[in-house]
Design a protein around this motif. Sequence first.
Motif, PDB file in Angstrom:
ATOM      1  N   LYS A  92       0.845  -1.191   0.000  1.00  0.00           N
ATOM      2  CA  LYS A  92       0.000   0.000   0.000  1.00  0.00           C
ATOM      3  C   LYS A  92       0.883   1.245   0.000  1.00  0.00           C
ATOM      4  O   LYS A  92       1.959   1.243   0.594  1.00  0.00           O
ATOM      5  CB  LYS A  92      -0.893   0.043   1.246  1.00  0.00           C
ATOM      6  CG  LYS A  92      -1.951  -1.039   1.278  1.00  0.00           C
ATOM      7  CD  LYS A  92      -2.772  -0.969   2.544  1.00  0.00           C
ATOM      8  CE  LYS A  92      -3.710   0.233   2.451  1.00  0.00           C
ATOM      9  NZ  LYS A  92      -4.652   0.294   3.578  1.00  0.00           N
ATOM     10  N   VAL A  93       0.422   2.299  -0.644  1.00  0.00           N
ATOM     11  CA  VAL A  93       1.137   3.571  -0.618  1.00  0.00           C
ATOM     12  C   VAL A  93       0.684   4.341   0.620  1.00  0.00           C
ATOM     13  O   VAL A  93      -0.511   4.551   0.833  1.00  0.00           O
ATOM     14  CB  VAL A  93       0.863   4.382  -1.905  1.00  0.00           C
ATOM     15  CG1 VAL A  93       1.526   5.749  -1.826  1.00  0.00           C
ATOM     16  CG2 VAL A  93       1.367   3.624  -3.126  1.00  0.00           C
ATOM     17  N   VAL A  94       1.645   4.712   1.451  1.00  0.00           N
ATOM     18  CA  VAL A  94       1.368   5.434   2.691  1.00  0.00           C
ATOM     19  C   VAL A  94       2.344   6.601   2.839  1.00  0.00           C
ATOM     20  O   VAL A  94       3.364   6.652   2.156  1.00  0.00           O
ATOM     21  CB  VAL A  94       1.486   4.509   3.930  1.00  0.00           C
ATOM     22  CG1 VAL A  94       0.484   3.370   3.873  1.00  0.00           C
ATOM     23  CG2 VAL A  94       2.896   3.954   4.066  1.00  0.00           C
ATOM     24  N   GLN A  95       2.040   7.527   3.728  1.00  0.00           N
ATOM     25  CA  GLN A  95       2.964   8.599   4.101  1.00  0.00           C
ATOM     26  C   GLN A  95       3.757   8.116   5.306  1.00  0.00           C
ATOM     27  O   GLN A  95       3.174   7.615   6.273  1.00  0.00           O
ATOM     28  CB  GLN A  95       2.186   9.865   4.484  1.00  0.00           C
ATOM     29  CG  GLN A  95       1.524  10.562   3.322  1.00  0.00           C
ATOM     30  CD  GLN A  95       2.525  11.312   2.471  1.00  0.00           C
ATOM     31  OE1 GLN A  95       3.404  11.996   2.962  1.00  0.00           O
ATOM     32  NE2 GLN A  95       2.401  11.166   1.170  1.00  0.00           N
ATOM     33  N   GLY A  96       5.055   8.268   5.260  1.00  0.00           N
ATOM     34  CA  GLY A  96       5.855   7.843   6.390  1.00  0.00           C
ATOM     35  C   GLY A  96       7.323   8.162   6.220  1.00  0.00           C
ATOM     36  O   GLY A  96       7.735   8.783   5.239  1.00  0.00           O
ATOM     37  N   VAL A  97       8.102   7.731   7.196  1.00  0.00           N
ATOM     38  CA  VAL A  97       9.544   7.931   7.167  1.00  0.00           C
ATOM     39  C   VAL A  97      10.150   6.981   6.141  1.00  0.00           C
ATOM     40  O   VAL A  97       9.865   5.784   6.147  1.00  0.00           O
ATOM     41  CB  VAL A  97      10.168   7.690   8.554  1.00  0.00           C
ATOM     42  CG1 VAL A  97      11.692   7.788   8.487  1.00  0.00           C
ATOM     43  CG2 VAL A  97       9.606   8.675   9.567  1.00  0.00           C
ATOM     44  N   ILE A  98      10.961   7.526   5.257  1.00  0.00           N
ATOM     45  CA  ILE A  98      11.685   6.749   4.255  1.00  0.00           C
ATOM     46  C   ILE A  98      13.081   6.515   4.837  1.00  0.00           C
ATOM     47  O   ILE A  98      13.845   7.466   5.021  1.00  0.00           O
ATOM     48  CB  ILE A  98      11.757   7.512   2.919  1.00  0.00           C
ATOM     49  CG1 ILE A  98      10.340   7.773   2.394  1.00  0.00           C
ATOM     50  CG2 ILE A  98      12.607   6.753   1.904  1.00  0.00           C
ATOM     51  CD1 ILE A  98      10.253   8.852   1.326  1.00  0.00           C
ATOM     52  N   ARG A  99      13.386   5.270   5.183  1.00  0.00           N
ATOM     53  CA  ARG A  99      14.684   4.961   5.799  1.00  0.00           C
ATOM     54  C   ARG A  99      15.782   5.400   4.830  1.00  0.00           C
ATOM     55  O   ARG A  99      15.876   4.893   3.719  1.00  0.00           O
ATOM     56  CB  ARG A  99      14.773   3.470   6.103  1.00  0.00           C
ATOM     57  CG  ARG A  99      15.953   3.103   6.979  1.00  0.00           C
ATOM     58  CD  ARG A  99      16.023   1.609   7.230  1.00  0.00           C
ATOM     59  NE  ARG A  99      14.820   1.054   7.817  1.00  0.00           N
ATOM     60  CZ  ARG A  99      14.554   1.030   9.128  1.00  0.00           C
ATOM     61  NH1 ARG A  99      15.425   1.532   9.971  1.00  0.00           N
ATOM     62  NH2 ARG A  99      13.445   0.495   9.571  1.00  0.00           N
ATOM     63  N   SER A 100      16.584   6.366   5.265  1.00  0.00           N
ATOM     64  CA  SER A 100      17.559   7.011   4.388  1.00  0.00           C
ATOM     65  C   SER A 100      18.850   7.300   5.148  1.00  0.00           C
ATOM     66  O   SER A 100      18.819   7.507   6.361  1.00  0.00           O
ATOM     67  CB  SER A 100      17.009   8.351   3.869  1.00  0.00           C
ATOM     68  OG  SER A 100      15.728   8.207   3.317  1.00  0.00           O
ATOM     69  N   THR A 101      19.953   7.342   4.411  1.00  0.00           N
ATOM     70  CA  THR A 101      21.253   7.654   5.004  1.00  0.00           C
ATOM     71  C   THR A 101      22.003   8.614   4.091  1.00  0.00           C
ATOM     72  O   THR A 101      21.983   8.454   2.871  1.00  0.00           O
ATOM     73  CB  THR A 101      22.088   6.376   5.216  1.00  0.00           C
ATOM     74  OG1 THR A 101      21.360   5.491   6.069  1.00  0.00           O
ATOM     75  CG2 THR A 101      23.437   6.683   5.842  1.00  0.00           C
TER      76      THR A 101
END
Length: 162
Positions: free
Chosen positions: A115-124
């Motif tokens: 599903k497409v949701v709004q949230g934190v995109i794990r990024s570095t």
Amino acid sequence: MTQRLSPGDVAPDFTLSDDTGANVTLSELRGRKVIVYFYPAAMTPGCTKQACDFSDSLASLREDGYEVLGISPDKPEKLAKFRDRDGLTLRLLSDPEKEVLTRWGAFGEKKLYGKVVQGVIRSTFVVDEDGKIAHAWYNVKATGHVAKLRRDLGLDRNGDDA
């Protein structure tokens, strides 16, 4: 669509509270390389694994000239519990309004269980000594990420250097 950062971009400055309640300002770390990583939530399995990996590697990363900052939407009190529960040694920063997450492209649409949701995109990100983005990785995996990061930065120590 969230704007993403790329190598060469100026790292958006920020001042956030850490897990002790002290303020941390990115621009005050100029002259050092800084690994900034964004994660969804303290005390969840993937985020715990990633934070423990960074914490376990912190001494050697610092020897190589890197500081590490972990940022999530969690409040400082929860971050302090996370630090204490897991013996974490890195600085954990609180962005409950998600302003820094958004400016760095680490908050927005993502797929979660199809599903497409709004949230934190794990990024570095790696910020160089001049405050510019040297590396940017989005949608990273929690497990094995620190080892991959070390390889990508040429910091992998396989016992062949002192």
